[in-house]
Design an enzyme around this catalytic site. Structure first.
Site, PDB file in Angstrom:
ATOM      1  N   ARG A   1      -7.737   9.409  54.539  1.00 13.18           N
ATOM      2  CA  ARG A   1      -7.325  10.807  54.446  1.00 13.18           C
ATOM      3  C   ARG A   1      -7.180  11.145  52.976  1.00 13.18           C
ATOM      4  NH1 ARG A   1      -1.921  11.335  56.357  1.00 13.18           N
ATOM      5  NH2 ARG A   1      -1.464  11.624  54.163  1.00 13.18           N
TER       6      ARG A   1
ATOM      7  N   GLU B   1      -4.214  11.987  46.246  1.00 13.21           N
ATOM      8  CA  GLU B   1      -4.596  10.579  46.418  1.00 13.21           C
ATOM      9  C   GLU B   1      -5.499  10.492  47.633  1.00 13.21           C
ATOM     10  OE1 GLU B   1      -1.896   7.777  48.044  1.00 13.21           O
ATOM     11  OE2 GLU B   1      -0.913   9.227  49.350  1.00 13.21           O
TER      12      GLU B   1
ATOM     13  N   ASN C   1      -5.847   8.015  50.998  1.00 15.68           N
ATOM     14  CA  ASN C   1      -5.179   6.955  51.756  1.00 15.68           C
ATOM     15  C   ASN C   1      -6.240   6.199  52.539  1.00 15.68           C
ATOM     16  OD1 ASN C   1      -2.201   7.896  51.447  1.00 15.68           O
ATOM     17  ND2 ASN C   1      -3.344   9.733  52.007  1.00 15.68           N
TER      18      ASN C   1
ATOM     19  N   SER D   1      -1.843   8.601  58.568  1.00 13.08           N
ATOM     20  CA  SER D   1      -1.277   9.011  59.853  1.00 13.08           C
ATOM     21  C   SER D   1      -1.335  10.519  60.084  1.00 13.08           C
ATOM     22  CB  SER D   1       0.171   8.510  59.949  1.00 13.08           C
ATOM     23  OG  SER D   1       0.913   8.993  58.871  1.00 13.08           O
TER      24      SER D   1
ATOM     25  N   LYS E   1      -3.637   3.232  43.566  1.00 13.70           N
ATOM     26  CA  LYS E   1      -3.526   4.279  42.550  1.00 13.70           C
ATOM     27  C   LYS E   1      -4.276   3.868  41.282  1.00 13.70           C
ATOM     28  CE  LYS E   1      -0.077   6.615  44.916  1.00 13.70           C
ATOM     29  NZ  LYS E   1      -0.243   6.077  46.253  1.00 13.70           N
TER      30      LYS E   1
ATOM     31  N   LYS F   1       3.386   7.054  38.705  1.00 14.98           N
ATOM     32  CA  LYS F   1       3.178   6.474  40.045  1.00 14.98           C
ATOM     33  C   LYS F   1       3.022   4.962  40.000  1.00 14.98           C
ATOM     34  CE  LYS F   1       0.753  10.416  42.061  1.00 14.98           C
ATOM     35  NZ  LYS F   1      -0.277  10.755  43.058  1.00 14.98           N
TER      36      LYS F   1
ATOM     37  N   GLU G   1       2.575   2.970  48.523  1.00 14.45           N
ATOM     38  CA  GLU G   1       2.198   3.994  49.490  1.00 14.45           C
ATOM     39  C   GLU G   1       3.432   4.413  50.275  1.00 14.45           C
ATOM     40  OE1 GLU G   1      -0.918   5.129  49.609  1.00 14.45           O
ATOM     41  OE2 GLU G   1      -1.417   3.733  48.014  1.00 14.45           O
ATOM     42  N   GLY G   2       3.289   5.523  50.983  1.00 15.28           N
ATOM     43  CA  GLY G   2       4.316   5.862  51.963  1.00 15.28           C
ATOM     44  C   GLY G   2       5.352   6.871  51.500  1.00 15.28           C
TER      45      GLY G   2
ATOM     46  N   ARG H   1       0.580  19.553  55.483  1.00 18.84           N
ATOM     47  CA  ARG H   1       2.010  19.189  55.440  1.00 18.84           C
ATOM     48  C   ARG H   1       2.700  20.074  54.416  1.00 18.84           C
ATOM     49  NH1 ARG H   1       1.795  13.167  53.812  1.00 18.84           N
ATOM     50  NH2 ARG H   1       0.135  14.055  52.562  1.00 18.84           N
TER      51      ARG H   1
HETATM   52  P1  ADP Z   1       2.172   8.075  48.397  1.00 14.56           P
HETATM   53  O1  ADP Z   1       1.146   6.990  48.467  1.00 14.56           O
HETATM   54  O2  ADP Z   1       3.545   7.571  48.259  1.00 14.56           O
HETATM   55  O3  ADP Z   1       1.995   9.071  49.502  1.00 14.56           O
HETATM   56  P2  ADP Z   1       1.258  10.186  46.646  1.00 14.56           P
HETATM   57  O4  ADP Z   1       0.378  10.003  45.484  1.00 14.56           O
HETATM   58  O5  ADP Z   1       0.655  10.839  47.832  1.00 14.56           O
HETATM   59  O6  ADP Z   1       1.896   8.779  47.008  1.00 14.56           O
HETATM   60  O7  ADP Z   1       2.530  11.008  46.185  1.00 14.56           O
HETATM   61  C1  ADP Z   1       3.583  11.316  47.078  1.00 14.56           C
HETATM   62  C2  ADP Z   1       3.931  12.793  46.998  1.00 14.56           C
HETATM   63  O8  ADP Z   1       4.287  13.134  45.657  1.00 14.56           O
HETATM   64  C3  ADP Z   1       2.791  13.713  47.360  1.00 14.56           C
HETATM   65  O9  ADP Z   1       2.762  13.946  48.744  1.00 14.56           O
HETATM   66  C4  ADP Z   1       3.108  14.956  46.559  1.00 14.56           C
HETATM   67  O10 ADP Z   1       4.047  15.745  47.240  1.00 14.56           O
HETATM   68  C5  ADP Z   1       3.782  14.413  45.311  1.00 14.56           C
HETATM   69  N1  ADP Z   1       2.794  14.251  44.234  1.00 14.56           N
HETATM   70  C6  ADP Z   1       2.017  13.185  43.998  1.00 14.56           C
HETATM   71  N2  ADP Z   1       1.212  13.374  42.942  1.00 14.56           N
HETATM   72  C7  ADP Z   1       1.485  14.603  42.478  1.00 14.56           C
HETATM   73  C8  ADP Z   1       0.972  15.387  41.400  1.00 14.56           C
HETATM   74  N3  ADP Z   1       0.041  14.906  40.590  1.00 14.56           N
HETATM   75  N4  ADP Z   1       1.489  16.623  41.224  1.00 14.56           N
HETATM   76  C9  ADP Z   1       2.451  17.098  42.034  1.00 14.56           C
HETATM   77  N5  ADP Z   1       2.964  16.419  43.072  1.00 14.56           N
HETATM   78  C10 ADP Z   1       2.496  15.181  43.304  1.00 14.56           C
HETATM   79 MG    MG Z   2       0.535  10.450  49.766  1.00 15.41          MG
END
Ligand code: ADP
Ligand code: MG
Length: 474
Positions: free
Chosen positions: A125, A144, A146, A151, A305, A364, A368-369, A450
């Protein structure tokens, strides 16, 4: 800026009535989750949290996200097959991040032995936000991708019906009729069924590998039921069951409780807390087997990442996808600024920039999660502390994306109804199947929207921060 539902939002009494209808509609449609108190029983269940109103998404960006999904499928598949790329890209990370290092060791071990698996199934996703920061009009920017345990494809298949009901109750039948059909559960099942068929053993089962606390079981059941409807048997097991009851025969066919397993669909195994020593051994057994793993360990690593950051370097996409100039262009258009914190001048420079303006970045780790990223003052403090140590290479930096907030109501069991400023994240499900070197299926399988209140920087639906939503194209 005028909002999509301004007129509706003025009538609070009508919204309160609609919220009651909405919750019952969610229960009727099966937008369900088990409770925190009893995550492994279905005696008492609740609705998965969701927005009262669908959220506006510009049609052009929505279409752009769908149009680039097959490219991302190709890319993830290409990365998973490129041993040297994964080795080079993760070299600095695995020195400091034990979890990635352990995954990587299994990856190397199975390659040394030689892969028994010849059919490959990817379900991913790709998540986006619509950036209004520098760009006007807003731009589609990937958060990102996944590649393991992505899910909410199941519940997302049922959410539009709930929002359709709400809009009708609020006197918006035409708008209700415009909500798009969406069935990622079916798309995911089509991919799993194809992999099962190519595995070629009609009595073999599909094994969902599941977590200890199974709050989100209904999301998984949506996919399971699609498989049962195709007369494919599904079993649900934990790593522990594989450790205790799993074995390989002479040709490395996988048996669990005496049943041959054709496909292992991981809905677990993506965070360190999913593993103890026995679970690592079970993971190795699964990876060594002939069974189709969704994902195999290389594809899980392709979703780190660190890999994402490396993809944004000039020339990397071209090397991974030779002869696919259009795909490269479409993929690159979705990239936000991503920066390596590897030891050296490049890392020093970006660390200093981020310490000076932390509000422009997200820090970051390789996790994940949800709930792991660092922002603002916390980002500055952590980076200040680790900037001269190799520890910083376990993180990447990313430009912070600035979506346009909109007012909505987030419906959650036992929460008071109140309006919130919200931002949304759009995910597109991708599914592909490869037999040997030939890609036999490559599809976009549906979407997930979401939404969360702006005050939460991070966190998904399972983490209790975001809620399910439906895009309303504008
Ligand atoms: P995870 O693998 O924990 O889901 P993500 O990269 O999806 O990691 O980041 C988790 C959440 O953080 C995202 O759902 C988003 O809401 C926020 N986020 C992540 N990267 C960014 C970004 N570059 N700018 C703004 N919000 C972000
Ligand atoms: Mg995410």
């Amino acid at each position: 800026m005028a909002g999509l539902w301004d007129e509706v939002l003025r009538d609070e009494a009508a919204l309160r009535q609609a919220a009651v209808v909405a919750v019952d509609a969610a229960l009727l449609e099966g937008v369900l989750m088990r409770t925190d108190a009893e995550p492994n029983a279905s005696e008492v269940v609740s609705y998965a949290p969701f927005t009262l109103l669908p959220s506006a998404v510009p049609r052009a960006l929505f279409e752009q996200a769908y149009a680039v999904q097959q490219d991302f499928n190709l890319l993830v598949d290409a990365i998973s097959r490129d041993k040297e790329f994964l080795e080079r890209t993760l070299a600095s990370t695995i020195k400091v991040d034990d979890f990635t290092a352990r995954l990587f060791r299994i990856h190397q071990q199975v390659l040394e032995e030689g892969l028994a698996q010849s059919v490959f199934l990817g379900i991913n996703r790709s998540d986006y936000m619509l950036d209004c920061g520098a760009a006007s009009p807003p731009a589609l920017k990937q958060i990102e991708i996944n590649t393991i345990a992505a899910s909410f494809g199941g519940l997302a298949s049922r959410t539009a019906a709930v929002h359709g009901r709400v809009l009708r109750v609020l006197g918006k039948p035409e708008e209700a009729a415009r909500l798009l059909p969406n069935n990622p559960a079916r798309g995911l099942a089509v991919g799993i069924a194809k992999a099962w068929e190519l595995y070629g053993s009609p009595s073999a089962v599909v094994m969902f590998l599941v977590e200890k606390a199974q709050r989100n079981i209904f999301d998984q059941r949506c996919v399971e039921n699609e498989l049962w409807d195709r007369n494919i048997r599904v079993i649900r097991r934990r790593f522990r069951d594989v450790f205790e009851q799993g074995s390989l025969d002479g040709t490395r066919r996988l048996y669990v409780d005496g049943q041959e397993v054709a496909v292992v669909y991981y809905r677990e195994g993506y965070v360190p807390s999913n593993y103890d020593q026995q679970n690592w051994e079970a993971r190795l057994l699964l990876e060594r087997s002939r069974a189709v793993k969704c994902p195999d360990i290389a594809t899980q690593l392709a979703g780190t990442k660190k890999v994402q950051q490396e993809l944004s370097r000039p020339g990397t996409l071209e090397k991974l996808l030779p002869g696919h100039a259009d795909a490269v262009r479409r993929i690159r258009a979705t990239f936000a600024g991503l920066y390596s914190l590897d030891v050296g001048e490049e890392g020093d420079r970006i660390a200093a920039t981020a310490i000076a303006s932390p509000e422009q970045f997200v820090l970051k780790p390789q996790r994940e999660g949800g709930g792991n990223n660092l922002y603002g003052e916390e980002l500055r403090q952590v980076l200040e502390r680790i900037k001269d140590s190799p520890e910083r290479t376990s993180y990447i930096l990313m430009d912070k994306i600035q979506p346009q907030p909109a007012v909505n109501y987030l419906l959650r069991a036992r929460s008071p109804l109140k309006a919130s400023e919200c931002i949304s994240e759009l995910g597109i499900f991708g599914v592909y199947v490869r037999q040997g070197t030939e890609l036999v299926l490559n599809e976009a399988a549906g979407h997930l929207l979401r939404t969360k209140a702006v005050e939460h920087a991070d966190g998904g639906v399972a983490a209790g921060v975001a809620v399910l939503d439906t895009p309303y194209l504008v």
